[in-house]
Design a protein around this motif. Sequence first.
Motif, PDB file in Angstrom:
ATOM      1  N   HIS A  76       0.827  -1.210   0.000  1.00  0.00           N
ATOM      2  CA  HIS A  76       0.000   0.000   0.000  1.00  0.00           C
ATOM      3  C   HIS A  76       0.865   1.266   0.000  1.00  0.00           C
ATOM      4  O   HIS A  76       0.590   2.214  -0.753  1.00  0.00           O
ATOM      5  CB  HIS A  76      -0.924  -0.009   1.223  1.00  0.00           C
ATOM      6  CG  HIS A  76      -1.710   1.246   1.400  1.00  0.00           C
ATOM      7  ND1 HIS A  76      -2.753   1.590   0.572  1.00  0.00           N
ATOM      8  CD2 HIS A  76      -1.587   2.249   2.309  1.00  0.00           C
ATOM      9  CE1 HIS A  76      -3.249   2.760   0.960  1.00  0.00           C
ATOM     10  NE2 HIS A  76      -2.567   3.173   2.009  1.00  0.00           N
ATOM     11  N   VAL A  77       1.880   1.276   0.816  1.00  0.00           N
ATOM     12  CA  VAL A  77       2.770   2.440   0.896  1.00  0.00           C
ATOM     13  C   VAL A  77       3.458   2.692  -0.446  1.00  0.00           C
ATOM     14  O   VAL A  77       3.678   3.837  -0.850  1.00  0.00           O
ATOM     15  CB  VAL A  77       3.823   2.232   2.015  1.00  0.00           C
ATOM     16  CG1 VAL A  77       4.910   3.292   1.946  1.00  0.00           C
ATOM     17  CG2 VAL A  77       3.141   2.262   3.380  1.00  0.00           C
ATOM     18  N   GLU A  78       3.759   1.613  -1.166  1.00  0.00           N
ATOM     19  CA  GLU A  78       4.436   1.749  -2.456  1.00  0.00           C
ATOM     20  C   GLU A  78       3.485   2.220  -3.564  1.00  0.00           C
ATOM     21  O   GLU A  78       3.944   2.557  -4.658  1.00  0.00           O
ATOM     22  CB  GLU A  78       5.055   0.409  -2.864  1.00  0.00           C
ATOM     23  CG  GLU A  78       6.267   0.016  -2.033  1.00  0.00           C
ATOM     24  CD  GLU A  78       7.504   0.806  -2.424  1.00  0.00           C
ATOM     25  OE1 GLU A  78       7.459   1.563  -3.408  1.00  0.00           O
ATOM     26  OE2 GLU A  78       8.531   0.662  -1.728  1.00  0.00           O
ATOM     27  N   GLY A  79       2.186   2.219  -3.283  1.00  0.00           N
ATOM     28  CA  GLY A  79       1.241   2.719  -4.277  1.00  0.00           C
ATOM     29  C   GLY A  79       0.278   1.692  -4.835  1.00  0.00           C
ATOM     30  O   GLY A  79      -0.568   2.019  -5.679  1.00  0.00           O
ATOM     31  N   ILE A  80       0.382   0.438  -4.389  1.00  0.00           N
ATOM     32  CA  ILE A  80      -0.570  -0.586  -4.816  1.00  0.00           C
ATOM     33  C   ILE A  80      -1.890  -0.379  -4.080  1.00  0.00           C
ATOM     34  O   ILE A  80      -1.907  -0.161  -2.865  1.00  0.00           O
ATOM     35  CB  ILE A  80      -0.021  -2.003  -4.530  1.00  0.00           C
ATOM     36  CG1 ILE A  80       1.229  -2.269  -5.367  1.00  0.00           C
ATOM     37  CG2 ILE A  80      -1.080  -3.061  -4.814  1.00  0.00           C
ATOM     38  CD1 ILE A  80       1.902  -3.590  -5.073  1.00  0.00           C
ATOM     39  N   GLU A  81      -2.990  -0.436  -4.812  1.00  0.00           N
ATOM     40  CA  GLU A  81      -4.303  -0.389  -4.172  1.00  0.00           C
ATOM     41  C   GLU A  81      -4.637  -1.805  -3.709  1.00  0.00           C
ATOM     42  O   GLU A  81      -4.837  -2.705  -4.532  1.00  0.00           O
ATOM     43  CB  GLU A  81      -5.356   0.112  -5.150  1.00  0.00           C
ATOM     44  CG  GLU A  81      -5.127   1.533  -5.640  1.00  0.00           C
ATOM     45  CD  GLU A  81      -6.199   1.980  -6.610  1.00  0.00           C
ATOM     46  OE1 GLU A  81      -7.332   2.214  -6.159  1.00  0.00           O
ATOM     47  OE2 GLU A  81      -5.899   2.065  -7.812  1.00  0.00           O
TER      48      GLU A  81
END
Length: 473
Positions: free
Chosen positions: A188-193
């Motif tokens: 999530h932090v890396e940008g994955i939903e």
Amino acid sequence: MIYIHWVFLSVYVITIVMVTMRVLMANRQPAKTIAWILVLVFIPIFGAIFYFFFGKTTHKERRIGQKSMDKLTKYAMLEFVEQKQLHLPNEYKELINLFINQNWVLPFKNNNAEIYISGYEFFPALLREIGKAKHHVHVDSFIFSDDPLGRIVADALIDKVRQGIEVRVIYDDVGSWKTKKCFFERMHVEGIEVYPFMPVRFPLFTSKVNYRNHRKICVIDGEVGFIGGMNIAKRYVKGIKSLAWRDTHVKITGAAVYGLQRAFLIDWFFVSRILINNQNYYPISKVADNDCLIQIVTSNPTSLWPEIEQGYVKILVSAKQYVYMETPYFLPTDPILFAMRTAALSGVDVRLMIPYETDTKIVEWASRSYVLSTVKAGVKVYLYKAGFNHSKILVADDSIATIGSTNIDFRSLENDFEANAFFYDKSTALKVKEIFLKDQEACVSLSDVQNLSHRPFLQRLWESMVRLLSPIL
């Protein structure tokens, strides 16, 4: 103080009576109702707790409004309408229409299918396709493990996000309960939903535990899709303890990916309340014109009808020559058991393959009486000994086959959210048949296993008692 016992007993009796009334009013199959009543009566206190976790039904709840469903189906429908010279095989028109009429599950031609029978084949193919993604990657998995393999897949997804690619992940909250939240938080932090399916949180966790998303779907750029029985976990390449895992997955390229995309986006709307219905997720298929016809069929406990169960029954009662099935767990519903017996007694070559050794002993005990009753009707039963066969496949008459996540048990057919690909294609059917026959070489016939055919009385009595619980296992 002496009255405390009577107060406790009175409260308990009232609770059991109220819960029993709720079980009766649910109007389930009589066998399932009786199983729950037995649990409530003979397992004091824990029976009621067990019911609130696993017994409450959600059949009357609507997951998604009709307007939202129409929007989510819009582009899949348009691509279906635009298919030229779509010919449905006469022998399976009724089955195809059954799926269409239940939930607008549409058949698509112009497809290629590549079948994988081990994690050593499937995961490199999955990682290759993720690496080639240019627009989006959608992953829907029952189990997403924080192990070496799970971390490799997670790193591949993170790498795509850093390249500006959309990545969406759904994992089942109960199926992935061993996976620490920090694993998904990193994504999530890396940008994955990333979203859990029906997260189980106190105090709103009772009935949610019982209804799980057991699907294994991946869609890349709307052009390539994967579906089958393999979760994202190292057990499919390393096994568990000394037990090697055998499973089946399939890569689909072509128009049928629209069905996989629709299934994922419906689940995505359910977990995130975000409606994605852009045509960019349904690109024009690049596969050359061919007659490989595929339907992506989903089922869930909130449907009016059990789609995949009805499909299995239809195939069994319509078969002319043979039906071969593999399932890791065999606790069939009455319609499935009746259809198997009917087909076998009609002279159809019905073969059932189950593991010789399973990962769940109580299910193994409960399934034996079902297995033996099918044998009496002429079903040939084979026990796979080269590891734990987790595969869920069916093939019939060299003309139809299915690969997916659905086990032949009450949980998959009634309680879980499942997905199967149905292939109306001789070439694919023959490939699945070849896989079954190769697996059969690693089996022993049930009639050759003396300790199963001639079990002592007490063991048979215990198995019959456990069988009473099969609708709720």
